[in-house]
Structures are given as C-alpha cells and as structure tokens.
Design an enzyme around this catalytic site. Sequence first.
Site, PDB file in Angstrom:
ATOM      1  N   GLY A 299       1.319 -14.301  10.965  1.00 37.23           N
ATOM      2  CA  GLY A 299      -0.364 -13.390  10.523  1.00 37.23           C
ATOM      3  C   GLY A 299      -0.297 -12.764   9.522  1.00 37.23           C
ATOM      4  N   ASP A 300       0.854 -11.914   9.078  1.00 39.67           N
ATOM      5  CA  ASP A 300       0.653 -11.456   7.618  1.00 39.67           C
ATOM      6  C   ASP A 300       0.194 -12.337   6.674  1.00 39.67           C
ATOM      7  OD1 ASP A 300       1.193  -9.294   9.830  1.00 39.67           O
ATOM      8  OD2 ASP A 300       3.876  -9.575   8.970  1.00 39.67           O
ATOM      9  N   ALA A 301       1.143 -13.236   6.455  1.00 40.14           N
ATOM     10  CA  ALA A 301       0.678 -14.325   5.681  1.00 40.14           C
ATOM     11  C   ALA A 301      -1.169 -14.370   6.215  1.00 40.14           C
ATOM     12  CB  ALA A 301       1.054 -15.433   5.895  1.00 40.14           C
TER      13      ALA A 301
END
Length: 346
Positions: A299-301
């Site tokens: 999700g951060d990517a």
Amino acid sequence: MAAQSYQLFCMGNPLLDMQVTNGEELLKKYGLKSNDAILAEEKHAPIYRELVDNYKITYVAGGAAQNAARGAAYVLPPHSVVYTGCVGDDDLAEQLKEANKREGLDQVYLVKKGEKTGACAVIISGHDRSLVTTLAAAEKFEKEHLASPEVAPLIDAAKVYYVEGYFLTHGVESALEIAKKASEAGKIFVLNLSAPFIPQFFAVQLQQILPYCDVVIGNEAEAEAWASATGLPDKEDLAAVARAIATQPKSNASRPRTVVITHGPKSTTVVTSAEPESPKVFPVSPLKDEEIVDTNGAGDAFAGGFLGGLVLGKSIDECVEAGHKLGAMCVQQVGPQYKWPKVQIF
C-alpha cells in the site's frame, strides 16, 4: 550556498521492520489478525525478543510514510523527496539512512539522544502481513522541529506534502501545521488513512485534519472502518465510502478533494468532490501466486507511485497506474523494497 529544495515533503514514524515468515503460531499466541496493523500493547512486548530468538529475521527499512517517500524517490529525479520523523541515536537509525540513500530519499530526522528508534514486527502468513509497532522515539517528534532552520525552508519550497495516518496518534499538531500551510498556499496535501484503528480510535484527529486534505488514500479495510465510525449504512460499498470522505467540508474549496481506495489485487476506486456521483474504477493486473513474495509495504508503494505522479503533474488516472506498477513491483520483493536496477515508471 542555497539550501536544497524538494518537490515532495513527507512526514511519519520512522521504523525498522523486523520481518519474519510462517508466522501463524505468533498470530495465535499474541491474538493478532493476519492482515492488520496495531500499536503494541503490554501483552505484545515479548514478541520482539521472540522474533530474535526463534525466527530468521529480515531487517527492512519501514515506517509507512518513509516507505512511500522511498517509492516516490524511486520514480522521480534524484533529490526530489525529503522525509522527516523522529529517531534515536542508534544503529537502527543508521540502517534507515542507508536504505533511504539507496532509493535517493533525503531525510531531516529529529534525533533524540539516548532514545531507541521505533521498530515494527512484521508477521507474514501466506499473502497477508500483520504489523505490531513499538513507536519508541517516533512518538517523541516535536512540532518545533518543523520551524528549525534545517526544515522550515524545505516545507516552504515543497509542492506536495504527505503524512501517514499513524502520525495522528501522537503528532496531530505537527500534521495540522503542515496541512494548513499547504492549504493556505494552494499546494497539495495528501493523507493516508494507514490502518483501520486510525478512523476507529482517532476519529477526532482525523476530522481535525480532513478539511485540509486534497487527496486521501486508504484501503478497503480502512474505508470500512471509516464507514463504521461515521455510521454509513453500506460499509463495503467502496465508492459510497469514498464519496462520503470526498464530500466532507474542505478549507481550500478551489481544489476538489480526491479519495483513492485500493483493494489489494482487486480494483482501485477513485471519487472526487467535483464529480462525487461518478466514481472511477481502475482494475489491477493480477500477479500469479508464485510471483508474490510478500505484501508488506504494498500500500505504501502504491502511495509512492501515486505521489510521484502528482509531483510530475500527471493526471489522476496516470497517478493510479503508477501506484499499481509500484505496488506490483513491491510485492515481488522482500518487504517494502523496489527493483534494482531501476525500472522506469513514467
């Protein structure tokens, strides 16, 4: 010499991830959900020692906004992104700096002497990841750091700002400081909901910052938690939840709010306050099971790719596409990391 300026300014809790696989027993023992993120309570305290003693640990630079910042740095020209958060004066902080350097991310940490840098136990089971965080130095961040000669000019010069929802558990004043500045200057402020417990237990802080948010990013579990906390009837209708968030009051009304809800390997839903009744759905190109190493940091990517697009002035469609590409790349690596040699995203 003129101070370095950056297009994207990110803030969050810098953590070192302690990642282990085949963690089913740990989930049972500590009463953890397989796909969740929590702050460690007293009963979880022994987990970090247990990982060291009984498991093969992979240490990976973590912290949600720092992962996203490294992702954005990966897709942007060198020295486009800077990150702040609070660390201790220890070896963990040095490991984080090394990881940032590889991706071309610069940092202006607040360093607390004698404190320990925060850590996150990452328990992988199948394609799920369970995160148990001890914030340590991360929650000692001070708003004064933002006014320091080292940091203040960087905030003034940036075009896009990104803060993780996790930061609201202790640093809402610092987050508001940046969000208000961005709003007043007509710049872009992006907030990630980060975990279901943020809309669930930090709804007050979320409502404080939401008026200044131009973009809100979350996943299906966070959207559902927001819907539950605010009493929406259909918690699983992602377009309806995104619409409800998009149409919340906004301080800088000249820029519509965009809400982006990811759903793992399923489609991403986007709703803007300009066209709340016209949600856009973007399919994800699925990976084969054997291509997926782990989903920690996916999700951060996605957020990193999306932010890179925003900085480059790309359309929302192109930002989502970049997010999907970076998310897919991340799940094929161990933890929140990216492919080397670099793959061109834009």
